[in-house]
Structures are given as C-alpha cells and as structure tokens.
Design a protein around this motif. Sequence first.
Motif, short mmCIF file in Angstrom:
data_model
loop_
_atom_site.label_atom_id
_atom_site.label_comp_id
_atom_site.label_asym_id
_atom_site.label_seq_id
_atom_site.Cartn_x
_atom_site.Cartn_y
_atom_site.Cartn_z
N ALA A 83 -25.93 -42.62 -10.77
CA ALA A 83 -25.19 -41.35 -10.85
C ALA A 83 -26.11 -40.16 -10.60
O ALA A 83 -25.71 -39.18 -9.94
CB ALA A 83 -24.53 -41.23 -12.23
N LYS A 84 -27.34 -40.22 -11.08
CA LYS A 84 -28.31 -39.15 -10.83
C LYS A 84 -28.61 -39.03 -9.33
O LYS A 84 -28.68 -37.92 -8.78
CB LYS A 84 -29.59 -39.40 -11.61
N LEU A 85 -28.78 -40.16 -8.67
CA LEU A 85 -29.06 -40.15 -7.23
C LEU A 85 -27.86 -39.68 -6.44
O LEU A 85 -28.00 -38.95 -5.44
CB LEU A 85 -29.48 -41.55 -6.78
N ASP A 86 -26.66 -40.06 -6.87
CA ASP A 86 -25.45 -39.58 -6.20
C ASP A 86 -25.32 -38.06 -6.32
O ASP A 86 -24.85 -37.39 -5.39
CB ASP A 86 -24.21 -40.26 -6.79
N THR A 87 -25.73 -37.52 -7.45
CA THR A 87 -25.70 -36.07 -7.63
C THR A 87 -26.66 -35.37 -6.67
O THR A 87 -26.33 -34.35 -6.06
CB THR A 87 -26.05 -35.71 -9.08
N LYS A 88 -27.85 -35.94 -6.51
CA LYS A 88 -28.81 -35.37 -5.56
C LYS A 88 -28.27 -35.44 -4.14
O LYS A 88 -28.43 -34.50 -3.35
CB LYS A 88 -30.13 -36.13 -5.65
N ALA A 89 -27.62 -36.57 -3.79
CA ALA A 89 -27.06 -36.70 -2.44
C ALA A 89 -25.93 -35.70 -2.22
O ALA A 89 -25.81 -35.12 -1.13
CB ALA A 89 -26.56 -38.13 -2.23
N LEU A 125 -29.50 -39.34 2.59
CA LEU A 125 -29.17 -40.72 2.93
C LEU A 125 -30.05 -41.70 2.16
O LEU A 125 -29.58 -42.76 1.74
CB LEU A 125 -29.33 -40.93 4.44
N ARG A 126 -31.33 -41.34 1.97
CA ARG A 126 -32.20 -42.23 1.20
C ARG A 126 -31.77 -42.30 -0.26
O ARG A 126 -31.83 -43.36 -0.90
CB ARG A 126 -33.65 -41.76 1.32
N ASN A 127 -31.35 -41.17 -0.81
CA ASN A 127 -30.86 -41.19 -2.20
C ASN A 127 -29.59 -42.01 -2.32
O ASN A 127 -29.38 -42.70 -3.33
CB ASN A 127 -30.61 -39.77 -2.69
N SER A 128 -28.74 -41.97 -1.30
CA SER A 128 -27.54 -42.80 -1.31
C SER A 128 -27.90 -44.27 -1.28
O SER A 128 -27.27 -45.10 -1.95
CB SER A 128 -26.65 -42.45 -0.12
N LYS A 129 -28.93 -44.60 -0.50
CA LYS A 129 -29.37 -45.99 -0.43
C LYS A 129 -29.95 -46.44 -1.78
O LYS A 129 -29.69 -47.54 -2.27
CB LYS A 129 -30.40 -46.15 0.68
N LYS A 130 -30.78 -45.56 -2.40
CA LYS A 130 -31.34 -45.89 -3.71
C LYS A 130 -30.23 -46.04 -4.76
O LYS A 130 -30.31 -46.89 -5.66
CB LYS A 130 -32.33 -44.82 -4.14
N ALA A 131 -29.20 -45.20 -4.64
CA ALA A 131 -28.06 -45.32 -5.56
C ALA A 131 -27.38 -46.67 -5.39
O ALA A 131 -26.95 -47.30 -6.37
CB ALA A 131 -27.07 -44.18 -5.32
N ALA A 132 -27.28 -47.14 -4.14
CA ALA A 132 -26.69 -48.46 -3.89
C ALA A 132 -27.54 -49.56 -4.51
O ALA A 132 -27.01 -50.56 -5.02
CB ALA A 132 -26.54 -48.68 -2.40
N VAL A 133 -28.86 -49.39 -4.49
CA VAL A 133 -29.74 -50.36 -5.14
C VAL A 133 -29.48 -50.40 -6.64
O VAL A 133 -29.39 -51.47 -7.25
CB VAL A 133 -31.22 -50.03 -4.85
N MET A 134 -29.34 -49.22 -7.24
CA MET A 134 -29.05 -49.15 -8.68
C MET A 134 -27.69 -49.78 -9.01
O MET A 134 -27.54 -50.48 -10.02
CB MET A 134 -29.08 -47.70 -9.16
N GLU A 135 -26.71 -49.55 -8.13
CA GLU A 135 -25.40 -50.16 -8.34
C GLU A 135 -25.48 -51.69 -8.23
O GLU A 135 -24.80 -52.41 -8.96
CB GLU A 135 -24.40 -49.62 -7.32
N TYR A 136 -26.32 -52.15 -7.31
CA TYR A 136 -26.51 -53.60 -7.18
C TYR A 136 -27.13 -54.17 -8.45
O TYR A 136 -26.66 -55.19 -8.99
CB TYR A 136 -27.39 -53.89 -5.97
N LEU A 137 -28.19 -53.52 -8.94
CA LEU A 137 -28.82 -53.99 -10.17
C LEU A 137 -27.85 -53.93 -11.34
O LEU A 137 -27.86 -54.80 -12.22
CB LEU A 137 -30.06 -53.15 -10.46
N SER A 138 -26.98 -52.91 -11.34
CA SER A 138 -25.96 -52.82 -12.38
C SER A 138 -24.99 -54.00 -12.30
O SER A 138 -24.59 -54.56 -13.32
CB SER A 138 -25.20 -51.50 -12.24
N SER A 139 -24.61 -54.37 -11.08
CA SER A 139 -23.70 -55.51 -10.91
C SER A 139 -24.36 -56.82 -11.35
O SER A 139 -23.70 -57.71 -11.88
CB SER A 139 -23.22 -55.61 -9.46
N VAL A 140 -25.68 -56.93 -11.12
CA VAL A 140 -26.41 -58.11 -11.58
C VAL A 140 -26.36 -58.20 -13.10
O VAL A 140 -26.10 -59.27 -13.68
CB VAL A 140 -27.87 -58.08 -11.09
N GLU A 141 -26.59 -57.07 -13.77
CA GLU A 141 -26.52 -57.06 -15.24
C GLU A 141 -25.08 -57.31 -15.71
O GLU A 141 -24.89 -57.94 -16.75
CB GLU A 141 -27.03 -55.72 -15.78
N GLY A 142 -24.11 -56.82 -14.96
CA GLY A 142 -22.73 -57.13 -15.29
C GLY A 142 -22.46 -58.61 -15.22
O GLY A 142 -21.72 -59.17 -16.04
#
Length: 475
Positions: free
Chosen positions: A308-314, A155-172
């Motif tokens: 994607a790396k964190l999603d793989t761990k989850a 669950l923590r890796n899923s949350k960290k993945a969501a943080v990375m997706e958020y940062l990706s959306s900011v860069e987008g």
Amino acid sequence: MTHRSWSLSILLALLMYSCVPTSKIRDANASLPEHFQNRNVEDSTNSATLNWKDFFSDANLHALIDTALVNNQELNITMQQVTMARNEIQARKGEYLPFVNLQAGAELEKVGRYTSQGANDANTDIKEGVEFPEPLPNFRAGLFASWELDIWKKLRNSKKAAVMEYLSSVEGNHFMVTNLIAEIADSYYELLALDNKLEIIQQNLKLQGNALKIVRLQKQAARATELGVRRLEAEVFKNQSEMYAVQQDITETENKINFLIGRAPHTIARNAENFISRQMDTLYTGVPSQLLQNRPDIRRVEYELAAAKLDTKAAKANFYPSLALHAGVGLEAFKPRFLTSTPESLLYSVMGDVVAPLINRNAIKAEYANANARQLQTVFDYEKTILNAYMEVVNQLSNIENLKQSYALKEKQVAALTESINIINSLFRSARADYMEVLLTQRDALESQMELVETRKEQLHARVAMYKDLGGGWK
C-alpha cells in the motif's frame, strides 16, 4: 535551448511540483507487551516452531493431514492465487522495459483527385511515361519500439508493490495451511470423542438392561411395581435413541474429514483407545513479539501494508511529467518488389513525448487520495491483526488452565459415580434400594462420563487452537 527557455522549463517544473498534494500517514503500532497476561516467563521456547508432524503424534492423523495438503480444493485454489500474484510481478516488470513490436501490413488507398494529395499524385511520375498508381497499394514491414522512462520510479514502485502482494499471497497460503491442519485435527479429535461416547452409551445400556431384568423379576415376586419396569424401560429407549444420534454424528464428522482431504465418503482410520488417559504435552508460548514472525496472518498484512505504501508513491508520481520515446525502422513501398530497394524504401522515425497533467487533475487527485486511504486502512488492519493474535493466545492460555482444573474435578466426579453404581446395584439386588435410586445413579454416571469425554475433547481442541494461534503448522 536558450537560457530563457531553460529558466521557463525549470519554473514550470517547480510550479507543478509545488502543486502536488502531500499526505502524511502515521506509522503502524506493532508494539506488544513483553509477556503474555499473567505469565512472567522469560523463556523464548515456542511450540510454534515445531513441524506439525512433531506436534501431532498420531500416525492416522498424519496420513489425513498429508492427504489434505495435496488434495484439499480450497488450498489448491489459494495456491493458484499465489501463482497469479507471481505472474503479476512479471507483468509489472515488463511495464518499465522497452516494448519492441514487429509490424507488417498492407493497404490499398484511393484519394479524391480534387484534393491536395490527389492533385499532387496526378502530377507525379515515378518513371518516364508512368503515372503514380491509382488506387495506391502500400506494403510495410519493420520494428517499432516504445519506452516510457521511469523517471519518478512510478513503474518500479508498482512492480515492488506486486512483489509485496505476492509475498502477502504466500503468507495467505501459509495461513490457509495452518487453518486446514487445525480443522482436520479438531475433526479427528471430535471423531475420537464420539467413538468414546458411543462406547459409554453401549456400556450403560448393558447396565440398564441388567437392572431392567432385576426389576421385572422383582415385579413377579411382588417386590416391585409396573411403574418401576416402565421407568427403566423408558431410560433404555432414551439411551438407545441417543446411540443412533451419536452414530449419525460419527458419519457426518467422517464425511467432513473426507471433504477436507478431497475424497468421497470413506471410513476414517483411527484408534479411539486411551482417549481419556492420554497425556497432554506441555505447550511453550514463548514471548508475544514472536507472534510477528510466526503468525502468517500478521506477516500477510505486513506485506499488504508495504504494498500500500508503494502504491501511494506510484499514485503520487502521476502528478509529475512522463517521458516516452518512440522509434521505428523498416521498409515501405507500393509494390512488394520495391521493398528491397534501399535506401528508397527505407523508413525510420524517432520521437520523444513529455506529457504532464496541467488542468483538470481531479482523477489523479482522487486516485492519490484513495491510495492514501487504502494505506491508512491497511495500517488499522495490521494493528487489529496484531491485537487479535495477542488476545487469542491470552484467551487460550486461560482456557487451557481452566479446562485442566475442570477435567481434574470431573475425573473425581466420574470415579465417585462409578463407585456409586456398584453400590446401588448391590443394594438393588438385595432389595435395599428402589428402582428410582438405580435410575438416577445410572443417569448421573452416564452424564458425568459423557462430560468427561467432552472436556477431554475441548482440551485437545484448545491445544490445537493454541498451536495455531502461536503461528504453528505452516513451517
């Protein structure tokens, strides 16, 4: 628990761990050459670090970009995607925290008398002379909690993945800002070029009008024929038609800018003077490695790769046992007035669940395989984005240099043909040149002037493209 039970549990855990599939994904290759092609420059000065207000000096263009950054619909849509990505972080964070719910309910139940529960209820006296009520009401109120212990950090890796997706959306969003600024600047320079083309056509129409008057006078004096009159008239009509086409292009370009800044059709304020003579500021490209920090599209894919790396761990953690705790405390009675009678109406429960996939793990395996595939896909996307960024800068460097040489030659061509017009007009007035020489000279001069304006526009577009390709505009 006996020693034998502990040994069995440990054996089962080791057995399950050994059955978990593993997959090694290669690291992304983010290496870039030390210098851009054909440029052995060590200077790290980079024009991408300039704020767009410092890069563009035109006050009218500043106003358009400022308005677009507030009103552009596409940009506002992207900003809402950033907001949704930020909300997803909160949702993922809540998944590994305890859930506590307040529950209240009421029910009415009638069971068959000739059942185990019905037979027992019939023989139960809750008070002397009072049988168990039938049908049986029930009232309940209490707090109930559940908590999945995040032992394997799924669950923590899923949350960290969501943080990375958020940062990706900011860069987008940053990438969207860069493209929007570049598109507005390109359209603005297109508008200035069209204004200059329109002025050139109008100036040439005056020259052609004078030549037409002269050839008509020469015809009256029997020094020219009707053919000369008709050929010059046709050229005038042709340029008048071209003038209306340019005016239509001006209208469409103005409305394109209006659309980008989110307003209804409106005249675009601009100053088209000195379009040809304006100086081109020097662009500093820095070194290729700076693209990794300055280009929002590269940074976006970099965050997507981390997610994607964190999603793989989850996904891998789904093979391991999960531990969930459930607890509740409240009051329950068949009449509301008995709810406050404690401890008789008190209820509580504590339960723990350990669940582990054992047989038929196809769905988990498929999701893990997909997560690995998505990670590898993102690796390729990351490498492709880096290579594309480098290629874009190299292409623009070549384009800027070639346009510079082309513009210098076209300037000489325009100067020579402009002088030729003065010469041919003098010869024509003294009957030492015919109408065809006048016609061809004016046509060549007009074409060369239009090409010069077009080349200047392409130079400005190349400058904007280089600023965007270096990663400027969003800071």
